[in-house]
Structures are given as structure tokens and as C-alpha cells.
Design a protein around this motif. Structure first.
Motif, mmCIF file in Angstrom:
data_model
loop_
_atom_site.group_PDB
_atom_site.id
_atom_site.type_symbol
_atom_site.label_atom_id
_atom_site.label_comp_id
_atom_site.label_asym_id
_atom_site.label_seq_id
_atom_site.Cartn_x
_atom_site.Cartn_y
_atom_site.Cartn_z
ATOM 1 N N GLY A 7 0.841 -1.199 0.000
ATOM 2 C CA GLY A 7 0.000 0.000 0.000
ATOM 3 C C GLY A 7 0.872 1.244 0.000
ATOM 4 N N LYS A 8 0.240 2.395 0.021
ATOM 5 C CA LYS A 8 0.999 3.650 -0.040
ATOM 6 C C LYS A 8 0.366 4.715 0.843
ATOM 7 C CE LYS A 8 -1.934 6.615 -2.053
ATOM 8 N NZ LYS A 8 -3.189 6.187 -1.824
ATOM 9 N N LEU A 9 1.184 5.691 1.166
ATOM 10 C CA LEU A 9 0.698 6.864 1.883
ATOM 11 C C LEU A 9 1.220 8.075 1.115
ATOM 12 C CD1 LEU A 9 -0.478 7.250 5.011
ATOM 13 C CD2 LEU A 9 1.711 8.382 5.214
ATOM 14 N N GLU A 14 -1.468 15.024 -3.029
ATOM 15 C CA GLU A 14 -2.607 14.318 -3.648
ATOM 16 C C GLU A 14 -3.534 15.327 -4.324
ATOM 17 O OE1 GLU A 14 -1.924 14.936 -0.291
ATOM 18 O OE2 GLU A 14 -2.650 12.982 0.415
ATOM 19 N N HIS A 15 -4.246 14.891 -5.265
ATOM 20 C CA HIS A 15 -5.136 15.671 -6.135
ATOM 21 C C HIS A 15 -4.345 16.600 -7.061
ATOM 22 C CE1 HIS A 15 -9.019 14.170 -5.005
ATOM 23 N NE2 HIS A 15 -8.649 14.192 -3.748
ATOM 24 N N ALA A 16 -3.422 17.422 -6.508
ATOM 25 C CA ALA A 16 -2.648 18.311 -7.381
ATOM 26 C C ALA A 16 -1.849 17.489 -8.399
ATOM 27 C CB ALA A 16 -1.721 19.175 -6.540
ATOM 28 N N VAL A 118 -5.082 0.380 -16.089
ATOM 29 C CA VAL A 118 -6.182 -0.335 -15.418
ATOM 30 C C VAL A 118 -6.941 0.632 -14.501
ATOM 31 C CG1 VAL A 118 -6.706 -2.118 -13.694
ATOM 32 C CG2 VAL A 118 -5.079 -2.605 -15.546
ATOM 33 N N GLU A 119 -6.179 1.422 -13.726
ATOM 34 C CA GLU A 119 -6.828 2.369 -12.815
ATOM 35 C C GLU A 119 -7.698 3.338 -13.607
ATOM 36 O OE1 GLU A 119 -5.203 3.500 -8.746
ATOM 37 O OE2 GLU A 119 -4.452 5.073 -10.052
ATOM 38 N N HIS A 120 -7.174 3.762 -14.751
ATOM 39 C CA HIS A 120 -7.924 4.670 -15.619
ATOM 40 C C HIS A 120 -9.188 3.997 -16.148
ATOM 41 C CE1 HIS A 120 -8.249 8.113 -18.296
ATOM 42 N NE2 HIS A 120 -7.417 8.667 -17.446
ATOM 43 N N VAL A 122 -10.930 1.706 -14.722
ATOM 44 C CA VAL A 122 -11.929 1.466 -13.672
ATOM 45 C C VAL A 122 -12.456 2.763 -13.076
ATOM 46 C CG1 VAL A 122 -12.347 0.397 -11.414
ATOM 47 C CG2 VAL A 122 -10.913 -0.773 -13.094
ATOM 48 N N GLN A 123 -11.530 3.699 -12.799
ATOM 49 C CA GLN A 123 -11.960 4.863 -11.993
ATOM 50 C C GLN A 123 -11.957 6.168 -12.761
ATOM 51 O OE1 GLN A 123 -9.148 4.895 -8.718
ATOM 52 N NE2 GLN A 123 -8.233 6.811 -9.330
ATOM 53 N N GLY A 124 -11.438 6.185 -13.997
ATOM 54 C CA GLY A 124 -11.414 7.435 -14.757
ATOM 55 C C GLY A 124 -10.142 8.212 -14.465
ATOM 56 N N ALA A 126 -6.912 9.971 -13.304
ATOM 57 C CA ALA A 126 -6.040 9.583 -12.196
ATOM 58 C C ALA A 126 -4.623 10.028 -12.521
ATOM 59 C CB ALA A 126 -6.053 8.062 -12.013
ATOM 60 N N SER A 127 -3.741 9.953 -11.532
ATOM 61 C CA SER A 127 -2.306 10.079 -11.793
ATOM 62 C C SER A 127 -1.691 8.706 -11.534
ATOM 63 C CB SER A 127 -1.681 11.100 -10.846
ATOM 64 O OG SER A 127 -1.386 10.480 -9.603
ATOM 65 N N PRO A 128 -0.466 8.481 -11.967
ATOM 66 C CA PRO A 128 0.143 7.151 -11.711
ATOM 67 C C PRO A 128 0.797 7.024 -10.343
ATOM 68 C CG PRO A 128 1.381 8.371 -13.384
ATOM 69 C CD PRO A 128 0.352 9.307 -12.855
ATOM 70 N N ILE A 129 0.532 7.960 -9.406
ATOM 71 C CA ILE A 129 1.305 7.917 -8.146
ATOM 72 C C ILE A 129 1.022 6.647 -7.336
ATOM 73 C CG2 ILE A 129 -0.340 9.297 -6.760
ATOM 74 C CD1 ILE A 129 2.176 10.589 -5.446
ATOM 75 N N ASP A 130 -0.242 6.235 -7.237
ATOM 76 C CA ASP A 130 -0.560 5.074 -6.389
ATOM 77 C C ASP A 130 0.027 3.796 -6.991
ATOM 78 O OD1 ASP A 130 -2.071 7.012 -5.153
ATOM 79 O OD2 ASP A 130 -3.951 5.887 -5.179
ATOM 80 N N ALA A 183 -15.010 6.714 -2.601
ATOM 81 C CA ALA A 183 -14.476 6.323 -3.913
ATOM 82 C C ALA A 183 -13.643 7.472 -4.480
ATOM 83 C CB ALA A 183 -15.623 5.976 -4.847
ATOM 84 N N THR A 184 -12.486 7.122 -5.047
ATOM 85 C CA THR A 184 -11.554 8.144 -5.540
ATOM 86 C C THR A 184 -12.086 8.867 -6.780
ATOM 87 O OG1 THR A 184 -9.737 6.836 -4.679
ATOM 88 C CG2 THR A 184 -9.168 8.451 -6.341
ATOM 89 N N GLY A 185 -12.694 8.111 -7.722
ATOM 90 C CA GLY A 185 -13.090 8.698 -9.020
ATOM 91 C C GLY A 185 -13.933 9.960 -8.875
ATOM 92 N N GLY A 266 -4.349 10.664 0.551
ATOM 93 C CA GLY A 266 -5.124 9.976 -0.497
ATOM 94 C C GLY A 266 -6.237 10.887 -0.998
ATOM 95 N N ALA A 267 -7.326 10.261 -1.398
ATOM 96 C CA ALA A 267 -8.363 11.041 -2.083
ATOM 97 C C ALA A 267 -9.220 11.883 -1.144
ATOM 98 C CB ALA A 267 -9.254 10.095 -2.889
ATOM 99 N N GLY A 268 -9.286 11.566 0.157
ATOM 100 C CA GLY A 268 -10.108 12.336 1.093
ATOM 101 C C GLY A 268 -11.571 11.927 1.040
#
Ligand code: MEV
Length: 308
Positions: A7-9, A14-16, A118-120, A122-124, A126-130, A183-185, A266-268
Motif C-alpha cells: 500500500g501507499k501513503l 494528492e489531487h494536485a 487499469v486504474e484509468h 476502472v476509476q477514470g 487519475a495520476s500514476p502515483i498510487d 471512492a476516488t473517481g 489519499g483522495a479524502g
């Protein structure tokens, strides 16, 4: 065939980072394992792959596996919807397990690229950070331009994210999980709508990018006071961008009594916050008293790996 990923922190940004601003993340010592083997039908933990719980597994298999049906088993220590990268870890571990079934060597940069797709899917937006943090392990600095210690660059449309290895001093991270799953999206889409409509919000995103660079410099000098103040400011800006939550405020306020600083991660919209402190046990107790699931995390140096 089995693989695991951490996992990550997100420490700052985030968001920016979705808008191409710098961000700083670290892998954490909670991991997800994914087992994959050929079977007569598509299943995950004995259930249908159509269950929304397995949407990242299904999307990863769709991108990386052309053979017959597979049975997956997912074992995860990372709470879901908590801003700690559970979907990125399951995506990265699935891709590594499936690549192993194909007989391909473990290739973190290629896994990071496909995991971002894949993240894109599923969730639309995103950035590749996670996904890159789950693939690479350790701490990562994401920037729009290439510099020293570059790991890989990922491009989409007009944007590029350059992922850099980053060495941070040892940090004790105290996490408070609100238990409110978000949900992040939709949160990412909400910030985009604000930034498109308001120059003040566009300025806030830029300021978060600068805070990341200043925060990294403060951490490298071991100036925890300065790093904490920057965390507090980053948190206030994220709130102004609409990704806060009353429970996050409660936890951040409780943590600040014995911390240099505290912010959502994360996404908040719920999910988790973390604090920078010399008194982790006291902060964890204050977070629990305020209603959080609280725990201490350490940086995880190892990214994606195959399991024997
Ligand atoms: C979520 O962990 C981080 C966000 O910046 C989204 C992303 O970068 O894809 C909110």
C-alpha cells in the motif's frame, strides 16, 4: 502463481498530482497478495469476478491475460476505501501474478504503466502515483519533468508524470482511518470541476505542488516543524478543494495536540489522515479516543514481488 505489492501513503500533493503538480509518496508495510491459477471458470475467492469488489482484478486480467479462465485469491492487509492504496496494490499484484503465468519476468516499470491504464479503465481520471508506488516500493517523488534518480516516465494525453526514487529520513507515520469509505473517481472529478470553474482553485492546486517541494526539502533537513506546518497548510488547501470530511477534521484536530502537523492522505472525502510526530503512541491514543481506527506504519522498501 502469486505476487504481492505494498500500500501507499501520500505525504504531500494528492489531487494536485492529477494536474501534473509534484507529489511525494511512500510505500507502507501493509501488503496485498494475489494468487492466480488456471481454472474452468473466472472466479475470485470462489465468487464471481463480476462482483464490484473484484473490478480491479477483472480489469487487470482483461489487459494482461489472453488465455483461458483463472481463479484468483486476494489476501490483503490494506483497508479498502481508506486512501492507503488498496486498489493500486491489488492491481499491481494481479498484473505481476498474471505475467508470471505467461512466463514473463517481473518488470516493475511495465507493470506500473499497465496498472495506471487499469486504474484509468476502472476509476477514470487519475495520476500514476498510487500504482507506481505499489510497483516501485520506497519513497517516490512525482514531477512533471525528468531529474536525477528517475525511475520511469508515464504519459497520457498532454501530461507526463516522471517518477523519481527519493530517499527520506526514517519517519514514524501515525494513521487515523475514519472508517468512512470514499471512492476516488468522484472526488477527483469534483476537484477537476472546481479547478475548471475557479481560478482560486487552480491557484490552490499550484500551491499544493510548491508545498510538496518545500515539504521534501524540510524532511530532508529533518526540519519536522517546517514539514508539519506545510502538512497543515496542504490539508487546509485540500479542504478548500472540497475533499475534506467532518470526521477528518475531528481526527486532524485530535492528532495535532502531540504532532508537528497532520493532514488527510489519499483522495479524502473520508478515508484516512496521518500525523508527523515524536509521540506516536500518544497520537494513536488521541485518534482512537476521537473515534478512529489508528495504527503506526513504516515505510516499505520493497515494491511488487513474486511469491514462491
Ligand atoms: C489518490 O490516492 C490520489 C489522488 O491524487 C488521485 C490520483 O493521483 O490518481 C487523489
Amino acid at each position: 502463481m502469486a505476487a504481492s505489492a505494498p500500500g501507499k501513503l501520500i505525504l504531500f500533493g494528492e489531487h494536485a498530482v492529477v494536474f501534473g503538480e509534484p507529489a511525494l509518496s511512500t510505500a507502507v508495510d501493509l501488503r496485498t497478495e494475489v494468487y492466480a491459477r488456471p481454472h474452468t471458470e473466472w472466479l475470485a475467492d470462489g465468487a464471481s469476478l463480476e462482483d464490484s469488489k473484484y473490478r480491479y482484478v477483472k480489469a487487470a486480467a482483461a489487459r494482461a491475460w489472453k488465455g483461458g479462465p483463472l481463479w484468483f485469491e486476494v489476501r490483503s492487509m490494506i483497508p479498502t476505501g481508506a486512501g492507503l492504496g488498496s486498489s493500486a496494490a491489488v492491481t499491481v499484484a494481479t498484473l505481476a501474478a498474471v505475467a508470471g503465468l505467461r512466463g514473463a519476468p517481473l518488470d516493475p516499470p511495465s507493470i506500473a504503466r499497465t496498472a495506471f491504464d487499469v486504474e484509468h479503465d476502472v476509476q477514470g481520471r487519475a495520476s500514476p502515483i498510487d500504482t507506481s508506488t505499489a510497483a516501485a516500493g520506497g519513497a517516490l517523488l512525482v514531477r512533471p519533468t525528468e531529474g536525477a534518480d528517475l525511475l520511469w516516465t508515464i504519459r497520457r494525453d498532454t501530461r507526463q508524470w516522471c517518477l523519481h526514487r527519493c530517499v527520506l529520513p526514517r519517519l514514524t507515520l501515525v494513521v487515523g482511518n475514519t472508517g468512512i469509505s470514499a471512492a476516488t473517481g468522484p472526488l477527483v472529478a469534483g476537484v477537476k470541476a472546481r479547478v475548471d470553474a475557479s481560478p482560486e482553485d487552480a491557484e490552490r492546486v499550484k500551491e499544493i505542488g510548491q508545498i510538496t517541494l518545500d515539504g521534501l526539502a524540510a524532511l530532508r533537513k529533518n526540519d519536522l516543524g517546517a514539514a508539519g506546518r506545510l502538512m497543515d497548510r496542504d490539508h487546509a488547501l485540500l479542504n478548500a478543494l472540497g475533499v475534506g470530511h467532518p470526521m477528518l477534521e475531528r481526527l486532524v484536530t485530535a492528532a495535532r495536540r502531540h504532532s508537528y502537523g497532520a493532514k488527510l492522505t489519499g483522495a479524502g472525502g473520508g478515508g484516512s489522515m496521518f500525523a508527523l510526530t515524536d509521540e506516536p503512541e500518544k497520537v494513536a491514543a488521541d485518534l482512537r479516543a476521537a473515534g478512529a481506527k489508528a495504527f503506526l506504519l513504516a515505510t516499505e522498501p520493497e515494491g511488487v514481488r513474486r511469491l514462491p
